[in-house]
Design an enzyme around this catalytic site. Structure first.
Site, mmCIF file in Angstrom:
data_model
loop_
_atom_site.group_PDB
_atom_site.id
_atom_site.type_symbol
_atom_site.label_atom_id
_atom_site.label_comp_id
_atom_site.label_asym_id
_atom_site.label_seq_id
_atom_site.Cartn_x
_atom_site.Cartn_y
_atom_site.Cartn_z
ATOM 1 N N TRP A 267 1.916 -13.059 9.806
ATOM 2 C CA TRP A 267 2.339 -12.184 8.713
ATOM 3 C C TRP A 267 1.812 -12.754 7.399
ATOM 4 C CZ3 TRP A 267 4.080 -7.497 9.522
ATOM 5 C CH2 TRP A 267 4.630 -6.756 8.459
ATOM 6 N N ASP B 249 1.414 -10.207 -3.182
ATOM 7 C CA ASP B 249 2.227 -9.429 -4.115
ATOM 8 C C ASP B 249 3.387 -8.746 -3.399
ATOM 9 O OD1 ASP B 249 1.022 -7.351 -2.731
ATOM 10 O OD2 ASP B 249 -0.193 -6.633 -4.416
ATOM 11 N N GLU C 182 2.448 -7.283 -0.171
ATOM 12 C CA GLU C 182 1.924 -8.226 0.816
ATOM 13 C C GLU C 182 0.405 -8.136 0.915
ATOM 14 O OE1 GLU C 182 4.480 -7.248 4.196
ATOM 15 O OE2 GLU C 182 5.980 -8.606 3.335
ATOM 16 N N GLU D 227 10.699 5.092 3.451
ATOM 17 C CA GLU D 227 9.914 4.239 2.570
ATOM 18 C C GLU D 227 9.047 5.079 1.647
ATOM 19 O OE1 GLU D 227 7.483 0.357 3.637
ATOM 20 O OE2 GLU D 227 6.363 2.150 4.223
#
Length: 393
Positions: free
Chosen positions: A92, A142, A145, A301
């Site tokens: 990740w 950021d 990501e 989202e």
């Protein structure tokens, strides 16, 4: 909310089955403002535990930073954890600093709002502040990501807010508090110097373009006043390039799920409008968010109505499935926006004018009542808890 205190980002989206410090900070602040102190404090305990459990690692990182020793990005603290505070073990984009400032910001507000000492959490809180202080000027991923080679203004705003909060805690030694305050001031001066050079806040230091996450530099992080000319110039650029009929894109060349409009960013913009007195605009933003709730009151989202990169959307669906729904971060920001704005339409005419309907009652409450917002978030927590119990067999 898991029994550990962690908030799962989205119970129905596999790669969001974790707790982010950033998302959780906003969720905890929403619950704190609504009087749900047990929920907020459970999250703060979880954060403090995550950090305290990594004390030797943090001390080593800080010492190596002072000594000028190179540090591999994989050695830094992670941005997301399992609900029991463990690292995921999956690949990740983990080196994100903003969450370590954001939870301190929310923790500080909660202590002041409810007159809570919470000295038992100060070890983790101070460690987090020291980590932020040591690495604030280091490039990192950021909010989205992405772009790990830059110093992002929205990240720096979160770090500023966290250190500014820590500088007021009486449990810390005076020299430590003063040091945190000095670093917060340097962060602010660094960002504002760049903003003054180009006339607005930048997506990252050295950039000319903007990012909608910059709204948070004013509200709520307070790096710059919401009505400061530089903030107003930044908002004008966001409005011109990223806002379409209430929806707000992250940035101009976004391709994630086709580059849709993010509900939490629309709510952030409404929060900003309310703070500077653009009440009608603020209400329209919140109504736009409300109109995109599912029949069950879930807030996704992002939406796919206005895509910046339509051709890219299907590849993300094939990879990870439909857009994350619900996203607790979306629920949290509309709660914070409404409660901070104190803009309650009081008549049925107002409700009709701004586009409310009973479909959205779980997500945003009839006529924007704060109590209904709290019930909505608690509803999401119950679903999350049920999902966790199912996962645990």
């Amino acid at each position: 909310q898991a029994p550990s205190g962690a908030y799962v980002a989205s119970p129905n989206f596999p790669v969001y089955h974790y707790s982010w410090l950033r998302d959780g900070a906003f969720i905890a602040d929403a619950m704190s403002r609504a009087g749900q102190t047990d929920s907020a404090e459970a999250f703060f305990r979880w954060c403090a535990g995550v950090v305290s459990d990594r004390r030797p690692r943090i001390e080593s990182l800080i010492e190596r930073r002072r000594a000028g020793v190179a540090i591999d990005p994989g050695e830094f603290l992670h941005t997301r954890y399992t609900v029991d505070g463990q690292e995921s073990g999956e690949e990740w984009t983990d080196f994100q600093l903003d969450g370590y400032g954001a939870w301190l910001w929310a923790f500080g507000l909660h202590r002041r709002r409810h007159d809570r000492e919470m000295e038992h959490l100060m070890l983790g809180a101070e460690l987090s502040a020291r980590y932020v202080q040591a690495f604030w000027d280091h490039p990192s991923y950021d909010w989205w990501e992405e772009h790990p080679d830059h110093r992002h203004a929205s990240t720096l705003a979160a770090l500023y807010a966290g250190l500014d909060a820590a500088s007021e805690w009486p449990e810390l030694e005076s020299d430590r508090r003063q040091s945190f305050a000095q670093t917060a001031a340097i962060i602010r001066e660094t960002v504002l110097a760049e903003a003054q050079r180009i006339g607005h806040l930048p997506k990252w230091l050295g950039a000319l373009r903007v990012d909608a996450s910059l709204i948070a530099a004013g509200i709520p992080f307070g790096l710059v006043r919401a009505n400061h000319p530089l903030m107003l110039a930044t908002i004008a650029m966001i409005e011109a390039g990223l806002v379409h009929g209430g929806g707000v894109h992250r940035y101009a060349d976004d391709t994630y799920y086709g580059g849709g409009e993010w509900l939490l960013l629309a709510a952030f913009l409404g929060w900003h409008y309310a703070r500077i007195g653009r009440t009608a605009d603020a209400r329209r933003q919140l109504a736009w968010v409300a109109s995109h709730a599912t029949p069950d009151g879930d807030l996704p989202e992002q939406t796919s109505e206005c895509l910046l990169a339509p051709a890219a959307r299907q590849a993300w669906i094939d990879r990870w499935g439909p857009v994350a729904t619900p996203l607790l971060w979306s629920h949290a920001i509309i709660i914070l926006s409404e409660m901070s704005a104190s803009m309650l339409p009081h008549t049925n005419a107002d409700a009709s004018r701004f586009g409310y309907d009973t479909r959205t009652s779980l997500a945003v409450g009839r006529h924007f009542r704060a109590t209904d917002y709290v019930l909505a978030l608690q509803h999401r927590h119950l679903i999350t808890r049920a999902w966790l119990e199912q996962m645990n067999g």
